[in-house]
Design a protein around this motif. Structure first.
Motif, PDB file in Angstrom:
ATOM      1  N   VAL A 154       0.883  -1.284  -0.065  1.00  0.00           N
ATOM      2  CA  VAL A 154       0.001   0.047  -0.010  1.00  0.00           C
ATOM      3  C   VAL A 154       0.857   1.244   0.150  1.00  0.00           C
ATOM      4  N   SER A 155       1.896   1.241   0.742  1.00  0.00           N
ATOM      5  CA  SER A 155       2.661   2.281   0.700  1.00  0.00           C
ATOM      6  C   SER A 155       3.436   2.428  -0.554  1.00  0.00           C
ATOM      7  N   GLU A 156       4.012   1.603  -1.137  1.00  0.00           N
ATOM      8  CA  GLU A 156       4.454   1.497  -2.431  1.00  0.00           C
ATOM      9  C   GLU A 156       3.616   2.027  -3.499  1.00  0.00           C
ATOM     10  N   LEU A 157       2.349   1.696  -3.436  1.00  0.00           N
ATOM     11  CA  LEU A 157       1.295   2.170  -4.372  1.00  0.00           C
ATOM     12  C   LEU A 157       0.857   3.498  -4.038  1.00  0.00           C
ATOM     13  N   GLU A 158       0.865   4.173  -2.791  1.00  0.00           N
ATOM     14  CA  GLU A 158       0.676   5.616  -2.457  1.00  0.00           C
ATOM     15  C   GLU A 158       1.829   6.373  -3.261  1.00  0.00           C
ATOM     16  N   ALA A 159       2.964   5.933  -3.100  1.00  0.00           N
ATOM     17  CA  ALA A 159       4.161   6.716  -3.520  1.00  0.00           C
ATOM     18  C   ALA A 159       4.098   6.690  -5.144  1.00  0.00           C
ATOM     19  N   GLU A 160       3.756   5.597  -5.640  1.00  0.00           N
ATOM     20  CA  GLU A 160       3.764   5.661  -7.060  1.00  0.00           C
ATOM     21  C   GLU A 160       2.358   6.505  -7.563  1.00  0.00           C
ATOM     22  N   ARG A 161       1.290   6.522  -6.738  1.00  0.00           N
ATOM     23  CA  ARG A 161       0.446   7.339  -7.088  1.00  0.00           C
ATOM     24  C   ARG A 161       0.670   8.749  -7.121  1.00  0.00           C
ATOM     25  N   HIS A 162       1.411   9.039  -6.041  1.00  0.00           N
ATOM     26  CA  HIS A 162       2.154  10.514  -5.802  1.00  0.00           C
ATOM     27  C   HIS A 162       3.022  10.858  -7.142  1.00  0.00           C
ATOM     28  N   GLY A 163       3.824  10.037  -7.436  1.00  0.00           N
ATOM     29  CA  GLY A 163       4.684  10.233  -8.691  1.00  0.00           C
ATOM     30  C   GLY A 163       3.960  10.396  -9.869  1.00  0.00           C
ATOM     31  N   THR A 164       2.723   9.841 -10.189  1.00  0.00           N
ATOM     32  CA  THR A 164       1.842   9.551 -11.339  1.00  0.00           C
ATOM     33  C   THR A 164       1.056  11.146 -11.173  1.00  0.00           C
ATOM     34  N   ASN A 165       0.530  11.347 -10.017  1.00  0.00           N
ATOM     35  CA  ASN A 165      -0.221  12.710 -10.005  1.00  0.00           C
ATOM     36  C   ASN A 165       0.684  13.760 -10.296  1.00  0.00           C
ATOM     37  N   GLU A 166       1.758  13.802  -9.971  1.00  0.00           N
ATOM     38  CA  GLU A 166       2.975  14.985 -10.339  1.00  0.00           C
ATOM     39  C   GLU A 166       3.229  14.888 -11.785  1.00  0.00           C
ATOM     40  N   ALA A 167       3.329  13.727 -12.570  1.00  0.00           N
ATOM     41  CA  ALA A 167       3.678  13.636 -14.063  1.00  0.00           C
ATOM     42  C   ALA A 167       2.566  14.181 -14.919  1.00  0.00           C
ATOM     43  N   LEU A 168       1.245  13.799 -14.111  1.00  0.00           N
ATOM     44  CA  LEU A 168      -0.045  14.329 -14.844  1.00  0.00           C
ATOM     45  C   LEU A 168      -0.420  15.832 -14.754  1.00  0.00           C
ATOM     46  N   SER A 169       0.220  16.354 -13.638  1.00  0.00           N
ATOM     47  CA  SER A 169      -0.053  17.684 -13.479  1.00  0.00           C
ATOM     48  C   SER A 169       0.908  18.211 -14.374  1.00  0.00           C
ATOM     49  N   ASP A 170       2.128  17.856 -14.467  1.00  0.00           N
ATOM     50  CA  ASP A 170       3.200  18.501 -15.675  1.00  0.00           C
ATOM     51  C   ASP A 170       2.627  18.574 -16.879  1.00  0.00           C
ATOM     52  N   ALA A 171       2.052  17.322 -17.213  1.00  0.00           N
ATOM     53  CA  ALA A 171       1.608  17.060 -18.574  1.00  0.00           C
ATOM     54  C   ALA A 171       0.347  18.105 -18.879  1.00  0.00           C
ATOM     55  N   ALA A 172      -0.464  18.126 -17.761  1.00  0.00           N
ATOM     56  CA  ALA A 172      -1.685  18.956 -18.079  1.00  0.00           C
ATOM     57  C   ALA A 172      -1.082  20.582 -18.204  1.00  0.00           C
ATOM     58  N   GLU A 173      -0.096  21.096 -17.422  1.00  0.00           N
ATOM     59  CA  GLU A 173       0.451  22.481 -17.646  1.00  0.00           C
ATOM     60  C   GLU A 173       0.948  22.396 -18.943  1.00  0.00           C
ATOM     61  N   ALA A 174       1.680  21.403 -19.503  1.00  0.00           N
ATOM     62  CA  ALA A 174       2.221  21.797 -20.682  1.00  0.00           C
ATOM     63  C   ALA A 174       1.193  21.917 -21.676  1.00  0.00           C
ATOM     64  N   LEU A 175       0.220  20.940 -21.658  1.00  0.00           N
ATOM     65  CA  LEU A 175      -0.926  20.998 -22.610  1.00  0.00           C
ATOM     66  C   LEU A 175      -1.620  22.614 -22.544  1.00  0.00           C
ATOM     67  N   ARG A 176      -1.601  23.067 -21.189  1.00  0.00           N
ATOM     68  CA  ARG A 176      -2.236  24.430 -21.169  1.00  0.00           C
ATOM     69  C   ARG A 176      -1.446  25.335 -22.195  1.00  0.00           C
ATOM     70  N   VAL A 177      -0.171  25.156 -21.891  1.00  0.00           N
ATOM     71  CA  VAL A 177       0.709  26.322 -22.458  1.00  0.00           C
ATOM     72  C   VAL A 177       0.790  26.072 -23.815  1.00  0.00           C
ATOM     73  N   GLY A 178       0.654  24.688 -24.396  1.00  0.00           N
ATOM     74  CA  GLY A 178       0.549  24.602 -25.872  1.00  0.00           C
ATOM     75  C   GLY A 178      -0.829  25.227 -26.410  1.00  0.00           C
ATOM     76  N   ARG A 179      -1.809  24.823 -25.686  1.00  0.00           N
ATOM     77  CA  ARG A 179      -3.062  25.416 -26.331  1.00  0.00           C
ATOM     78  C   ARG A 179      -3.297  26.992 -26.092  1.00  0.00           C
ATOM     79  N   ASP A 180      -2.605  27.518 -25.154  1.00  0.00           N
ATOM     80  CA  ASP A 180      -2.538  28.963 -25.138  1.00  0.00           C
ATOM     81  C   ASP A 180      -1.828  29.515 -26.425  1.00  0.00           C
ATOM     82  N   ARG A 181      -0.527  28.864 -26.704  1.00  0.00           N
ATOM     83  CA  ARG A 181       0.212  29.439 -27.548  1.00  0.00           C
ATOM     84  C   ARG A 181      -0.379  29.143 -29.052  1.00  0.00           C
ATOM     85  N   MET A 182      -1.311  27.926 -29.235  1.00  0.00           N
ATOM     86  CA  MET A 182      -2.198  27.936 -30.394  1.00  0.00           C
ATOM     87  C   MET A 182      -2.957  28.803 -30.576  1.00  0.00           C
ATOM     88  N   ALA A 183      -3.841  29.186 -29.510  1.00  0.00           N
ATOM     89  CA  ALA A 183      -4.748  30.466 -29.451  1.00  0.00           C
ATOM     90  C   ALA A 183      -4.103  31.703 -30.010  1.00  0.00           C
TER      91      ALA A 183
END
Length: 136
Positions: free
Chosen positions: A52-81
């Motif tokens: 459970v501790s391993e999975l929680e740590a993995e989820r934390h890393g996945t959430n951070e990567a997902l947050s970074d990807a979402a930010e990159a998508l927002r920047v790309g969308r703004d640039r396209m606009a």
């Protein structure tokens, strides 16, 4: 274990002792209450808690990567606009007559160079500039 769990187990043992039970009777009371754990169950519980501790740590890393990807998508969308807005914006009209007029004014304002004062000026006098010709 936590304190609440230990207090509950201690209370169970005290009630069993009040009934003048033997150590085996106390063990039966603990087992009947579902508070007894075999070594195998304890090991499995420890393994599951670790997983459970391993999975929680993995989820934390996945959430951070997902947050970074979402930010990159927002920047790309703004640039396209921005680029889309530039593309749809009408281009400024070019007036060739005004451009020629400006060029004429710049040429007229430039200082005129005297050809005799130029660093490239050469008088080309023949006597000393040319090699001697041998006649023979």
């Amino acid at each position: 274990m936590n304190t609440k769990s230990l207090n509950s187990l201690a209370d169970l043992i005290c009630r069993a002792q009040e009934q003048d039970r033997t150590p085996m009777g106390i063990a039966f009371a603990v087992d009947a209450a579902g508070r007894h754990m075999t070594p195998e169950v304890a090991a499995e519980l420890a393994r599951l808690r670790s997983r459970v501790s391993e999975l929680e740590a993995e989820r934390h890393g996945t959430n951070e990567a997902l947050s970074d990807a979402a930010e990159a998508l927002r920047v790309g969308r703004d640039r396209m606009a921005e680029l889309e807005a530039e593309r749809t914006r009408p281009a400024p009209m070019f007036d060739p007559v005004a451009g020629l007029e400006r060029l004429r004014q710049e040429i007229a304002a430039a200082p005129v160079e005297d050809p005799h004062d130029s660093p490239l000026h050469h008088a080309y006098t023949t006597g000393r500039d040319l090699p001697e010709v041998s006649r023979g």
